[in-house]
Motif scaffolding. Sequence first.
Motif: not given
Length: 502
Positions: A1-14, A246-253
Amino acid sequence: ASEKRETFSSRKLFILSAVGSAVGLGNIWRFPYVAYENGGGAFLIPYLVAILCAGIPLLFLDYSVGHRYRGSAPLAYRRANRKTEMLGWWQVLICFIIAIYYAAIIAWAAMYCWFSITKAWDKNPEGASGFFMQDFLKVSDNVNVSFDFVGNIFTPMLIVWLVAIVIMVAGVNKGISRANGIFMPLLIVMFLILVVQSVFLPGAIDGLNSFFTPDFEALQNPAVWAAAFGHIFFSLSVAFGIMVTYSSYMKRKSDLTGSGYVVAFANSSFELLAGIGVFAALGFMAHNAGSSVDEVATSGIGLAFIAFPTIVSQAPLGGLIGVLFFGSLVFAGLTSLISILEVIVAAFQDKLGWKRTPATLVVVVPVAIISLILFPTTTGLYLLDTMDAFVNQFGILACALVLVIVFGAGLGMLPKLAKHMNRHSSIKLGTAWKVLVGGIGPAALGYMLINEVQSKISESYSGYPLWFNAVFGWGMAGLLIVGAVVLSLIPWSKNSKVNDPE
Ligand code: LEU
């Protein structure tokens, strides 16, 4: 099973991670010399034009694809259009080639931190260059591929790979973000001290004068413009999958364009600072040798591993200069290396539908082994030189060209992608972006690529034997394309939904 896709927890970290990727060996050892060689102060004009007309527009193209289709490069391209998956694999393979030699340079730099304290090169009658070629790399006289391993390069390289594997296994938040959160502040502090220390060295001002003195005639030379465009993609980590991933891990908004400008600005500021630090130090070196800056100016390996050690031996507090300079290379290099590896890991994770840890191990361990077989040998330097030249000046440009043609004229996707970018962004993309990416981009890149191919054909690179360039230059470039086609034919795991997520 695949995991939920990770996201950078903040814009700063991205932003921090994207800057970590962009700021790498290229900024420290390539930019200063590229600028110096191509018009000095006047180079800032083609450089700025290249950033504004190609670097940032293509950065936004990467962001738009990665963020809209939320996948590794092959998955994101595949979701954008069935037929473009291969492009993503091409980028993965470019990253593979960069990764295997980039790690070697980081390992050398780590060793040179230590040598800066012991001034190991002082014992060689030929000084830093003799030490580097004979004592350290033990470079063979024959341009060939040998498997004569050099132990004191193998071990640090192994350590670099182990560190990279640990970071990659830990994932986007616990690994990549955290590593950038530690290494980037360290890098900035170390580099600032280095630059300040350098500008106070005797002769520094001559170095700065040669660096900044504009040669406006250079602007009439197309090669100067090609150098600016060629440099900017590598420097910004644009057009070979990194920013898509990297941008695929950015939050949607997310404010995509705002973040992009911050990253580009930070990257260029760092480069300029590097130019100042490096040329101040070279000014000192020339001053000491009673020669001109032109005689001592070099780039890349020569600058880092021959010129700088000489400066370390001669300058007041030279050991500190060495530790700061080589330490900066290590930190800047590591944060770039992990971004390169993430392109590869994410791609296979998506394709196979595996979890992070097994996917990382199955992918990065073989990459590490290949790197450890090819580079810590008496012929590793030749291979590194050729691969770097072909992937950098040729592979990345070719890939960027195909990218703009496919997404612009080919699929006509720019309006859709611009709309996506504009949803949550502070600065909106308009007609200018579409014209730059879809029209001016292909024209400029096409022109440059033709130039590049011509020069690569006419002069044997670095004077290496023809067969060597044929195999490891052209052959490798060709193999990447064949490899990309083959990889795109492998079926996707059922876990990875290859249809558009929105
Ligand atoms: N942008 C990086 C640099 O300037 C390189 C990239 C391949 C991650 O060195």
